[in-house]
Motif scaffolding. Structure first.
Motif, PDB file in Angstrom:
ATOM      1  N   VAL A   2      -8.139 -19.137  -5.699  1.00  0.00           N
ATOM      2  CA  VAL A   2      -8.673 -19.529  -4.356  1.00  0.00           C
ATOM      3  C   VAL A   2      -8.452 -20.942  -4.192  1.00  0.00           C
ATOM      4  O   VAL A   2      -8.690 -22.032  -4.997  1.00  0.00           O
ATOM      5  CB  VAL A   2     -10.612 -19.449  -4.447  1.00  0.00           C
ATOM      6  CG1 VAL A   2     -11.051 -19.740  -3.464  1.00  0.00           C
ATOM      7  CG2 VAL A   2     -11.081 -18.167  -5.108  1.00  0.00           C
ATOM      8  N   GLU A   3      -7.830 -20.907  -3.096  1.00  0.00           N
ATOM      9  CA  GLU A   3      -7.101 -22.215  -2.527  1.00  0.00           C
ATOM     10  C   GLU A   3      -7.548 -22.735  -1.271  1.00  0.00           C
ATOM     11  O   GLU A   3      -8.166 -22.096  -0.356  1.00  0.00           O
ATOM     12  CB  GLU A   3      -5.572 -22.010  -2.524  1.00  0.00           C
ATOM     13  CG  GLU A   3      -4.739 -22.536  -3.455  1.00  0.00           C
ATOM     14  CD  GLU A   3      -4.708 -23.799  -3.755  1.00  0.00           C
ATOM     15  OE1 GLU A   3      -5.415 -24.634  -3.082  1.00  0.00           O
ATOM     16  OE2 GLU A   3      -3.496 -24.347  -4.423  1.00  0.00           O
ATOM     17  N   ASP A   4      -7.747 -24.034  -1.281  1.00  0.00           N
ATOM     18  CA  ASP A   4      -8.217 -24.747   0.294  1.00  0.00           C
ATOM     19  C   ASP A   4      -7.080 -24.569   1.323  1.00  0.00           C
ATOM     20  O   ASP A   4      -7.272 -23.996   2.422  1.00  0.00           O
ATOM     21  CB  ASP A   4      -8.493 -26.068   0.106  1.00  0.00           C
ATOM     22  CG  ASP A   4      -7.634 -26.957  -0.814  1.00  0.00           C
ATOM     23  OD1 ASP A   4      -6.437 -26.308  -1.129  1.00  0.00           O
ATOM     24  OD2 ASP A   4      -7.711 -28.157  -0.902  1.00  0.00           O
ATOM     25  N   ILE A  23      -2.540 -24.212   1.957  1.00  0.00           N
ATOM     26  CA  ILE A  23      -1.091 -24.086   1.386  1.00  0.00           C
ATOM     27  C   ILE A  23      -0.359 -24.952   2.614  1.00  0.00           C
ATOM     28  O   ILE A  23      -0.259 -24.595   4.063  1.00  0.00           O
ATOM     29  CB  ILE A  23      -0.800 -22.628   1.523  1.00  0.00           C
ATOM     30  CG1 ILE A  23      -1.724 -21.810   0.475  1.00  0.00           C
ATOM     31  CG2 ILE A  23       0.754 -22.725   0.812  1.00  0.00           C
ATOM     32  CD1 ILE A  23      -1.229 -20.377   0.383  1.00  0.00           C
ATOM     33  N   ASP A  24       0.272 -25.785   2.228  1.00  0.00           N
ATOM     34  CA  ASP A  24       1.324 -26.659   3.084  1.00  0.00           C
ATOM     35  C   ASP A  24       2.616 -26.313   2.775  1.00  0.00           C
ATOM     36  O   ASP A  24       3.250 -25.399   3.309  1.00  0.00           O
ATOM     37  CB  ASP A  24       0.973 -28.014   2.927  1.00  0.00           C
ATOM     38  CG  ASP A  24       1.503 -29.180   3.936  1.00  0.00           C
ATOM     39  OD1 ASP A  24       2.257 -28.566   4.767  1.00  0.00           O
ATOM     40  OD2 ASP A  24       1.460 -30.327   3.587  1.00  0.00           O
ATOM     41  N   SER A  25       3.325 -26.887   1.949  1.00  0.00           N
ATOM     42  CA  SER A  25       4.502 -26.697   1.651  1.00  0.00           C
ATOM     43  C   SER A  25       4.756 -25.486   0.641  1.00  0.00           C
ATOM     44  O   SER A  25       5.713 -24.717   0.490  1.00  0.00           O
ATOM     45  CB  SER A  25       5.247 -27.818   0.987  1.00  0.00           C
ATOM     46  OG  SER A  25       4.665 -27.874  -0.328  1.00  0.00           O
ATOM     47  N   GLY A  26       3.526 -25.114  -0.099  1.00  0.00           N
ATOM     48  CA  GLY A  26       3.445 -23.861  -1.008  1.00  0.00           C
ATOM     49  C   GLY A  26       4.036 -24.178  -2.157  1.00  0.00           C
ATOM     50  O   GLY A  26       4.069 -23.267  -3.236  1.00  0.00           O
ATOM     51  N   LEU A  27       4.434 -25.497  -2.428  1.00  0.00           N
ATOM     52  CA  LEU A  27       5.032 -25.905  -3.717  1.00  0.00           C
ATOM     53  C   LEU A  27       3.961 -25.850  -4.792  1.00  0.00           C
ATOM     54  O   LEU A  27       4.492 -25.323  -5.819  1.00  0.00           O
ATOM     55  CB  LEU A  27       5.746 -27.297  -3.722  1.00  0.00           C
ATOM     56  CG  LEU A  27       6.822 -27.219  -2.539  1.00  0.00           C
ATOM     57  CD1 LEU A  27       7.333 -28.778  -2.547  1.00  0.00           C
ATOM     58  CD2 LEU A  27       8.110 -26.401  -3.354  1.00  0.00           C
ATOM     59  N   THR A  28       2.808 -26.328  -4.531  1.00  0.00           N
ATOM     60  CA  THR A  28       1.805 -26.437  -5.525  1.00  0.00           C
ATOM     61  C   THR A  28       1.258 -24.803  -5.976  1.00  0.00           C
ATOM     62  O   THR A  28       1.229 -24.669  -7.229  1.00  0.00           O
ATOM     63  CB  THR A  28       0.509 -27.082  -5.203  1.00  0.00           C
ATOM     64  OG1 THR A  28       0.911 -28.411  -4.366  1.00  0.00           O
ATOM     65  CG2 THR A  28      -0.490 -27.296  -6.226  1.00  0.00           C
ATOM     66  N   VAL A  86      -5.821 -32.305   7.935  1.00  0.00           N
ATOM     67  CA  VAL A  86      -7.212 -31.948   8.206  1.00  0.00           C
ATOM     68  C   VAL A  86      -8.074 -32.377   7.133  1.00  0.00           C
ATOM     69  O   VAL A  86      -7.776 -32.653   6.052  1.00  0.00           O
ATOM     70  CB  VAL A  86      -7.498 -30.392   8.440  1.00  0.00           C
ATOM     71  CG1 VAL A  86      -6.478 -30.143   9.709  1.00  0.00           C
ATOM     72  CG2 VAL A  86      -6.791 -29.486   7.328  1.00  0.00           C
ATOM     73  N   VAL A  87      -9.213 -32.551   7.069  1.00  0.00           N
ATOM     74  CA  VAL A  87     -10.166 -32.743   6.323  1.00  0.00           C
ATOM     75  C   VAL A  87     -11.567 -32.214   6.500  1.00  0.00           C
ATOM     76  O   VAL A  87     -11.808 -31.666   7.378  1.00  0.00           O
ATOM     77  CB  VAL A  87     -10.605 -34.500   6.169  1.00  0.00           C
ATOM     78  CG1 VAL A  87      -9.192 -35.417   5.939  1.00  0.00           C
ATOM     79  CG2 VAL A  87     -11.169 -34.865   7.673  1.00  0.00           C
ATOM     80  N   GLY A  88     -12.394 -32.184   5.416  1.00  0.00           N
ATOM     81  CA  GLY A  88     -13.816 -31.429   5.474  1.00  0.00           C
ATOM     82  C   GLY A  88     -13.676 -30.293   4.694  1.00  0.00           C
ATOM     83  O   GLY A  88     -12.716 -29.633   4.252  1.00  0.00           O
TER      84      GLY A  88
HETATM   85  P1  5GP Z   1       1.588 -28.174  -0.887  1.00  0.00           P
HETATM   86  O1  5GP Z   1       2.009 -28.119  -2.395  1.00  0.00           O
HETATM   87  O2  5GP Z   1       1.337 -26.579  -0.341  1.00  0.00           O
HETATM   88  O3  5GP Z   1       2.277 -28.803   0.013  1.00  0.00           O
HETATM   89  O4  5GP Z   1       0.032 -28.859  -0.930  1.00  0.00           O
HETATM   90  C1  5GP Z   1      -1.006 -28.062  -1.058  1.00  0.00           C
HETATM   91  C2  5GP Z   1      -1.977 -29.528  -1.421  1.00  0.00           C
HETATM   92  O5  5GP Z   1      -1.925 -30.546  -0.663  1.00  0.00           O
HETATM   93  C3  5GP Z   1      -3.509 -29.004  -0.878  1.00  0.00           C
HETATM   94  O6  5GP Z   1      -4.107 -28.255  -2.052  1.00  0.00           O
HETATM   95  C4  5GP Z   1      -4.116 -30.135  -0.690  1.00  0.00           C
HETATM   96  O7  5GP Z   1      -4.687 -30.895  -1.690  1.00  0.00           O
HETATM   97  C5  5GP Z   1      -2.927 -30.977   0.018  1.00  0.00           C
HETATM   98  N1  5GP Z   1      -2.918 -30.780   1.348  1.00  0.00           N
HETATM   99  C6  5GP Z   1      -2.078 -30.427   2.325  1.00  0.00           C
HETATM  100  N2  5GP Z   1      -2.315 -30.389   3.366  1.00  0.00           N
HETATM  101  C7  5GP Z   1      -3.401 -30.724   3.446  1.00  0.00           C
HETATM  102  C8  5GP Z   1      -4.155 -31.352   4.742  1.00  0.00           C
HETATM  103  O8  5GP Z   1      -3.982 -31.042   5.779  1.00  0.00           O
HETATM  104  N3  5GP Z   1      -5.258 -32.050   4.376  1.00  0.00           N
HETATM  105  C9  5GP Z   1      -5.764 -32.420   3.217  1.00  0.00           C
HETATM  106  N4  5GP Z   1      -6.826 -33.076   3.104  1.00  0.00           N
HETATM  107  N5  5GP Z   1      -5.104 -31.919   2.130  1.00  0.00           N
HETATM  108  C10 5GP Z   1      -3.929 -31.352   2.433  1.00  0.00           C
END
Ligand code: 5GP
Ligand code: MG
Ligand code: MG
Length: 186
Positions: free
Chosen positions: A102-104, A106-111, A157-159
Motif C-alpha cells: 500500500v503506497e501513498d 509513486i513519483d519516479s517509481g524507483l522506491t 503535494v502534501v496531506g
Molecule cells: P519515487 O521513488 O517514486 O520517486 O518516490 C516515492 C516517494 O517520494 C514517496 O513515497 C514520497 O515519500 C516521496 N514523494 C514523491 N512525490 C511526493 C510529493 O508530491 N509529495 C510528498 N510529500 N512526497 C512525495
C-alpha cells in the motif's frame, strides 16, 4: 490550520473517501476471503501510506493483516535516487502469503521498484501494489501497479499522510504548498 501555507486543494476529503471505497471494492474482488494463503497481508510503507492504509483496511470486506516497512531513499527531500535503505523491516515472514503493498504516491517509481524486488525475493504467493497517487514520471518506469487512485500533475503535494519536512501529514485532504514554504518567493 496551516494558514496560507496551502496554495490549493488538489483532492478533497470527500473525493479521497469515495476513491478509497472504490479501491477497496476492486481489491476485495481480487482476493478470495478464504484463500489457502491466509488473510491478505497489507504492507504499508511508512509514514506516507498510514492514512490510506488504515482507511482502505476499514473499507475492505475481506480480512486483512497489517505490516509496516520504513524505507529511506538517498537524495533530496523532494526527489528520490532509487538507492534505498530499510529503516524498519517487516516483523513477519511473507513467504507463501498474498501481499499487497500500500503506497501513498509513486513519483519516479524507483522506491517502489526496489521494494518489489526486495519483497519478491522473500517468496510471497503473490505481490501486488495499490497506490493512492501517481505522478506522470511513474509512467516511464516499468512498475506493475494493480490499482491507482488518482493520476496527478507533476507537483509536490502534501496531506493525508504526505509530508513536507514532516509537516502537513495530518491534513485530511491533499493539497499543494505555497512556494513561500520552500523558502522561495512569497
Ligand atoms: P519515487 O521513488 O517514486 O520517486 O518516490 C516515492 C516517494 O517520494 C514517496 O513515497 C514520497 O515519500 C516521496 N514523494 C514523491 N512525490 C511526493 C510529493 O508530491 N509529495 C510528498 N510529500 N512526497 C512525495
Ligand atoms: Mg511512499
Ligand atoms: Mg516524505
Amino acid at each position: 490550520m496551516y494558514g496560507d501555507d496551502i496554495a490549493s486543494v488538489l483532492i478533497s476529503e470527500d473525493e479521497i473517501a469515495a476513491k478509497v471505497s472504490e479501491l477497496a471494492d476492486l481489491v476485495a474482488k481480487r482476493y478470495p476471503a478464504d484463500a489457502p494463503e491466509g488473510d491478505l497481508l497489507l504492507v504499508g510503507v511508512l509514514k506516507g501510506a498510514i492514512f490510506f492504509m488504515t482507511d482502505l483496511a476499514k473499507k475492505l470486506t475481506i480480512p486483512t493483516q497489517m505490516e509496516f516497512m520504513a524505507v529511506s531513499s538517498y537524495g533530496s527531500s523532494t526527489s528520490s535516487s532509487g538507492v534505498v535503505r530499510i529503516m524498519k523491516d517487516l516483523d513477519k515472514d511473507i513467504a507463501g502469503r498474498n501481499v499487497l503493498i500500500v503506497e501513498d504516491i509513486i513519483d519516479s517509481g524507483l522506491t517502489l521498484s526496489w521494494l518489489l524486488r526486495n519483497l519478491s525475493s522473500r517468496n510471497p504467493a503473490s505481490l501486488e501494489v495499490v497506490t493512492l497517487l501517481r505522478k506522470p514520471d511513474a509512467l516511464r518506469t516499468q512498475v506493475d501497479v494493480l490499482h491507482v487512485g488518482f493520476d496527478i500533475p507533476n507537483e509536490f503535494v502534501v496531506g493525508y499522510g504526505l509530508d513536507y519536512a514532516e509537516r502537513y501529514r495530518d491534513m485530511p485532504y491533499i493539497g499543494t504548498l505555497h512556494p513561500k514554504v520552500y523558502g522561495g518567493e512569497a
